[in-house]
Scaffold this active site. Structure first.
Site, short mmCIF file in Angstrom:
data_model
loop_
_atom_site.label_atom_id
_atom_site.label_comp_id
_atom_site.label_asym_id
_atom_site.label_seq_id
_atom_site.Cartn_x
_atom_site.Cartn_y
_atom_site.Cartn_z
N ASP A 98 0.81 -1.22 0.00
CA ASP A 98 0.00 0.00 0.00
C ASP A 98 0.84 1.27 0.00
O ASP A 98 0.37 2.34 -0.37
CB ASP A 98 -0.91 0.03 1.22
CG ASP A 98 -2.02 -1.01 1.14
OD1 ASP A 98 -2.36 -1.42 0.01
OD2 ASP A 98 -2.56 -1.40 2.20
N ASP A 122 0.55 5.98 1.34
CA ASP A 122 -0.67 5.71 2.10
C ASP A 122 -0.49 6.28 3.50
O ASP A 122 -0.14 7.44 3.66
CB ASP A 122 -0.96 4.21 2.08
CG ASP A 122 -2.40 3.89 2.47
OD1 ASP A 122 -3.23 4.81 2.52
OD2 ASP A 122 -2.68 2.71 2.74
N ASP A 126 -0.25 2.45 10.14
CA ASP A 126 -1.56 1.79 10.15
C ASP A 126 -1.51 0.64 11.15
O ASP A 126 -0.59 -0.18 11.12
CB ASP A 126 -1.92 1.22 8.77
CG ASP A 126 -2.42 2.29 7.81
OD1 ASP A 126 -2.29 3.48 8.13
OD2 ASP A 126 -2.91 1.92 6.73
N ARG A 178 -6.16 12.47 10.48
CA ARG A 178 -5.87 11.16 11.08
C ARG A 178 -4.67 11.19 12.01
O ARG A 178 -3.65 10.58 11.76
CB ARG A 178 -5.67 10.09 10.00
CG ARG A 178 -6.88 9.88 9.12
CD ARG A 178 -6.67 8.72 8.15
NE ARG A 178 -7.85 8.52 7.31
CZ ARG A 178 -7.97 7.56 6.41
NH1 ARG A 178 -6.98 6.70 6.24
NH2 ARG A 178 -9.06 7.45 5.68
#
Length: 302
Positions: A98, A122, A126, A178
């Site tokens: 990703d 990305d 994560d 985020r």
């Protein structure tokens, strides 16, 4: 990537035994494919300047007890899949990556500390698919859109077990959103320093519990981005979610929209022994002064 050479980082992280991995010299590592870890590894870049850049990022999948410390990760791109060795006795077929800086997938007891991250395809970090017992501390984030995703999908109920601590980090220039973006689990956001996010700082969906304590939130001059929080749901639903602010400092019109029950430190997991004690938000600048990779010198304490 099927036969990594002895002495390389790729060779070290797949060994079956616990390892403390250090570096002989400063270097830039350009990964042609994602770097997949085995359990019980510490990557320690102190004493040198290690950059992972211009290639794939790090993947922690189905592992435990991993520490990533004092490295710089930037300009991570999506890379081709193929056969990649993830253990001494196993090689598997991987799809296209990703472009995450660090991807934590179904893993536990992970500590990401004093890492500088910027500019990925990305997310910078994560944490997904039922990962838990994750600490992200003393890191510096700059120049990126989707910074940190904690829980990937609204239908991934396995993330209800997720517990993540985000502490003593500096969210700096050029960040959009985020910081983190949360789903399902329990998230303690403590004594971080936020500066001029371009959309929002902390967001979420699927009923996450977010406890924000002792952070400093400095909004930009844009009148439409003063709110720290963003919820992906109807107001009738998100009003039930526990998103609470305690001891935070708000600068230049920043504000945190609270919801759900107030903090009660006698109710698990909000027991005093389970939470880091926070300093007031006015301390956030001092507490994050040395966030990011440290400029350590061999033979001297950092």
């Amino acid at each position: 990537m099927d036969k990594p050479k002895n002495g390389t980082l790729r060779h070290a992280v797949i060994q079956p035994e616990p390892l403390w991995i250090i570096f002989a010299r400063s270097m830039v590592i350009r990964l042609k494919q994602e770097l997949i870890f085995a359990s019980d590894k510490t990557v320690d870049g102190r004493g040198v300047r290690v950059r992972i850049a211009y290639g794939a990022g790090l993947t922690l999948q189905f592992v435990h007890n991993v520490i990533i410390h004092n490295i710089r990760i930037h300009n991570i791109v999506s890379t081709p899949g193929g056969m990649i060795r993830d253990a001494v006795d196993h090689i598997g077929l991987r799809t296209v990556s990703d472009g995450d800086g660090i991807n934590v997938f179904s893993s536990n007891n992970i500590w990401i500390d004093h890492v500088s991250l910027s500019k990925g395809t990305d997310g910078l970090i994560d944490v997904i698919e039922g990962s838990t017992a994750i600490t992200i501390s003393n890191c510096k984030f700059n120049n990126h859109n989707t910074v940190m995703l904690l829980g990937a999908h609204d239908n991934s109920t396995k993330d209800t077990i997720m517990q993540v601590t985000v502490a003593f980090n500096r969210f700096g220039k050029g960040l959009v959103q985020r910081m983190p973006r949360c789903r399902w689990g329990f998230f303690h956001v403590i004594n971080n320093d936020y500066s001029k996010w371009l959309m929002y700082a902390i967001g979420g969906s699927s009923n996450p519990t977010i406890i924000s304590q002792g952070n400093r939130f400095k909004a930009s001059d844009n009148p439409f981005t003063k709110q720290v929080t963003k919820r992906e749901s109807t107001e009738s639903e998100w009003k039930k979610w526990q998103w609470r602010s305690e001891g935070d400092k708000f600068v230049n019109g920043a504000y945190f929209r609270e919801s759900g029950p107030k903090i009660k430190h006698t109710i698990s997991p909000l027991k005093e022994r389970n939470l880091i004690k926070f300093k007031p938000g006015s301390y956030a600048g001092r507490l994050t002064r040395y966030a990011g990779a440290l400029n350590c010198v061999a033979g001297k304490s950092c």
